[in-house]
Design an enzyme around this catalytic site. Sequence first.
Site, PDB file in Angstrom:
ATOM      1  N   ASN A  38      55.222   7.652 -51.346  1.00  0.00           N
ATOM      2  CA  ASN A  38      53.867   7.932 -50.847  1.00  0.00           C
ATOM      3  C   ASN A  38      53.734   9.395 -50.411  1.00  0.00           C
ATOM      4  O   ASN A  38      52.729  10.055 -50.681  1.00  0.00           O
ATOM      5  CB  ASN A  38      53.546   7.035 -49.646  1.00  0.00           C
ATOM      6  CG  ASN A  38      53.435   5.562 -50.010  1.00  0.00           C
ATOM      7  OD1 ASN A  38      53.325   5.220 -51.188  1.00  0.00           O
ATOM      8  ND2 ASN A  38      53.470   4.701 -49.007  1.00  0.00           N
ATOM      9  N   ARG A 106      63.658  -7.395 -51.854  1.00  0.00           N
ATOM     10  CA  ARG A 106      64.329  -6.143 -52.188  1.00  0.00           C
ATOM     11  C   ARG A 106      65.833  -6.177 -51.933  1.00  0.00           C
ATOM     12  O   ARG A 106      66.503  -5.189 -52.202  1.00  0.00           O
ATOM     13  CB  ARG A 106      63.663  -4.985 -51.418  1.00  0.00           C
ATOM     14  CG  ARG A 106      63.885  -5.067 -49.923  1.00  0.00           C
ATOM     15  CD  ARG A 106      62.937  -4.193 -49.114  1.00  0.00           C
ATOM     16  NE  ARG A 106      62.939  -2.806 -49.445  1.00  0.00           N
ATOM     17  CZ  ARG A 106      62.248  -1.864 -48.774  1.00  0.00           C
ATOM     18  NH1 ARG A 106      61.524  -2.205 -47.711  1.00  0.00           N
ATOM     19  NH2 ARG A 106      62.289  -0.611 -49.128  1.00  0.00           N
ATOM     20  N   ARG A 165      61.238  -0.574 -39.622  1.00  0.00           N
ATOM     21  CA  ARG A 165      60.800  -1.783 -40.312  1.00  0.00           C
ATOM     22  C   ARG A 165      61.551  -2.987 -39.746  1.00  0.00           C
ATOM     23  O   ARG A 165      62.723  -3.202 -40.056  1.00  0.00           O
ATOM     24  CB  ARG A 165      61.057  -1.680 -41.830  1.00  0.00           C
ATOM     25  CG  ARG A 165      60.264  -0.587 -42.523  1.00  0.00           C
ATOM     26  CD  ARG A 165      58.779  -0.947 -42.628  1.00  0.00           C
ATOM     27  NE  ARG A 165      58.000   0.093 -43.288  1.00  0.00           N
ATOM     28  CZ  ARG A 165      57.362   1.066 -42.654  1.00  0.00           C
ATOM     29  NH1 ARG A 165      57.420   1.177 -41.343  1.00  0.00           N
ATOM     30  NH2 ARG A 165      56.649   1.953 -43.335  1.00  0.00           N
ATOM     31  N   SER A 191      55.878   6.890 -34.393  1.00  0.00           N
ATOM     32  CA  SER A 191      54.768   6.343 -33.608  1.00  0.00           C
ATOM     33  C   SER A 191      55.248   6.313 -32.173  1.00  0.00           C
ATOM     34  O   SER A 191      56.455   6.370 -31.921  1.00  0.00           O
ATOM     35  CB  SER A 191      54.455   4.910 -34.026  1.00  0.00           C
ATOM     36  OG  SER A 191      54.441   4.804 -35.405  1.00  0.00           O
ATOM     37  N   GLY A 220      44.730   9.804 -32.429  1.00  0.00           N
ATOM     38  CA  GLY A 220      45.171  11.053 -33.054  1.00  0.00           C
ATOM     39  C   GLY A 220      46.673  11.213 -33.024  1.00  0.00           C
ATOM     40  O   GLY A 220      47.417  10.266 -33.273  1.00  0.00           O
ATOM     41  N   ALA A 245      49.336   5.004 -43.972  1.00  0.00           N
ATOM     42  CA  ALA A 245      48.693   6.052 -43.162  1.00  0.00           C
ATOM     43  C   ALA A 245      49.724   6.994 -42.549  1.00  0.00           C
ATOM     44  O   ALA A 245      49.513   8.213 -42.485  1.00  0.00           O
ATOM     45  CB  ALA A 245      47.833   5.426 -42.075  1.00  0.00           C
ATOM     46  N   GLY A 246      50.845   6.438 -42.111  1.00  0.00           N
ATOM     47  CA  GLY A 246      51.888   7.284 -41.511  1.00  0.00           C
ATOM     48  C   GLY A 246      52.479   8.242 -42.533  1.00  0.00           C
ATOM     49  O   GLY A 246      52.774   9.407 -42.217  1.00  0.00           O
ATOM     50  N   ASP A 247      52.651   7.769 -43.755  1.00  0.00           N
ATOM     51  CA  ASP A 247      53.193   8.637 -44.814  1.00  0.00           C
ATOM     52  C   ASP A 247      52.199   9.761 -45.118  1.00  0.00           C
ATOM     53  O   ASP A 247      52.593  10.919 -45.327  1.00  0.00           O
ATOM     54  CB  ASP A 247      53.467   7.826 -46.083  1.00  0.00           C
ATOM     55  CG  ASP A 247      54.325   6.609 -45.798  1.00  0.00           C
ATOM     56  OD1 ASP A 247      55.206   6.706 -44.923  1.00  0.00           O
ATOM     57  OD2 ASP A 247      54.100   5.557 -46.420  1.00  0.00           O
TER      58      ASP A 247
HETATM   59  O1  KDG Z   1      54.564   3.216 -45.272  1.00  0.00           O
HETATM   60  C1  KDG Z   1      54.187   2.314 -46.267  1.00  0.00           C
HETATM   61  C2  KDG Z   1      55.428   1.616 -46.672  1.00  0.00           C
HETATM   62  O2  KDG Z   1      55.777   0.729 -45.660  1.00  0.00           O
HETATM   63  C3  KDG Z   1      55.346   0.832 -47.929  1.00  0.00           C
HETATM   64  O3  KDG Z   1      54.908   1.622 -48.990  1.00  0.00           O
HETATM   65  C4  KDG Z   1      56.621   0.155 -48.313  1.00  0.00           C
HETATM   66  O4  KDG Z   1      58.321   1.761 -47.942  1.00  0.00           O
HETATM   67  C5  KDG Z   1      57.880   0.671 -47.716  1.00  0.00           C
HETATM   68  C6  KDG Z   1      58.608  -0.197 -46.837  1.00  0.00           C
HETATM   69  O5  KDG Z   1      59.811  -0.192 -46.924  1.00  0.00           O
HETATM   70  O6  KDG Z   1      58.013  -0.886 -46.018  1.00  0.00           O
END
Ligand code: KDG
Length: 306
Positions: A38, A106, A165, A191, A220, A245-247
């Site tokens: 991204n 994955r 994540r 964040s 912001g 959005a973060g990317d």
């Molecule tokens: O930031 C968006 C990502 O979360 C998504 O594209 C997938 O990279 C990803 C992930 O591992 O969650």
Amino acid sequence: MRTPDVLTFGESLVSLRSAGPLATGGTLTTHVAGAEANVAIALARLGHRSAWVGRVSTDELGEFVLRQLRGEGVDTGGVVRDAERSTGLMFLERRTADLTRVQYRRAGSAGSALTVDDLRAPLAAGARVLHLTGITPALSPSAREATAWAAKSAGIPVCLDVNYRARLWSRDAARAVLAPLAAHASIVVASDDELDLVGDVDTLLRQGADAVLVKLGAAGARAHTRDGVHHAGALTVTAVDTVGAGDAFTAGYLSGRLDGLDVDGCLRRAVTLGAFAVSTSGDWEGLPRRDELSMLDNHETGSTIR
Ligand code: KDG
């Protein structure tokens, strides 16, 4: 291809998006996702040279990922085609208007099999910035080793986006890996609820970071630097999809830095890209080209450009 401005690596996934609950079936649309991809796409849209490295399968899904990245102008010359593993999948389920749910398929994917050797040539070829995220080291021991090796031996400024994540690892496991990684970073992005995974702002600045960027959502973002704290308010937009959005924010900041903007200018571009990302559907599809960067300035909700 010439030396990229930004080199990044990680796992690109095929993202299957549903408009409603997955349990009731229906249509899925096919997209390319992955935090690092991204960022690479966002930068290429703005005219920067970006390169993405990772492993994808030799089948149609790997082909799809590569075609999308190349179509967006990302250099994929360093990509490894892995004949033994599948490209990872991600289901993005629009469960309610306000809640999107993620499921990954994955484990054992091509992307997770990334190794130090995959990164040697691309890193040796050079770049102005190396961008990495806290997702890659969560994927496998070899991907973790590759990320740590790259951060340590890059010899160029490193940008680390924490990107925690919870479906991949616990906060404690993430902290043990990401805090040492952050010690090599010139730019740390988090964040406000991720910051404790890499340490406190003062420590990060003392360790050598030029900027610690804290994303505050609708409030912001802040940039902590050795000169003080800078703040940029979010642009007023209608949020339709916050994924990616973060990317976009990170890519905006890096873009500003590549253009030689000051911290406030970089932050402004970061929140601008974040605004494009949240007010359009898809991880990256709605991101701006350079000539569209000011499109959201002073616009009114629901307005038409004629
Ligand atoms: O930031 C968006 C990502 O979360 C998504 O594209 C997938 O990279 C990803 C992930 O591992 O969650």
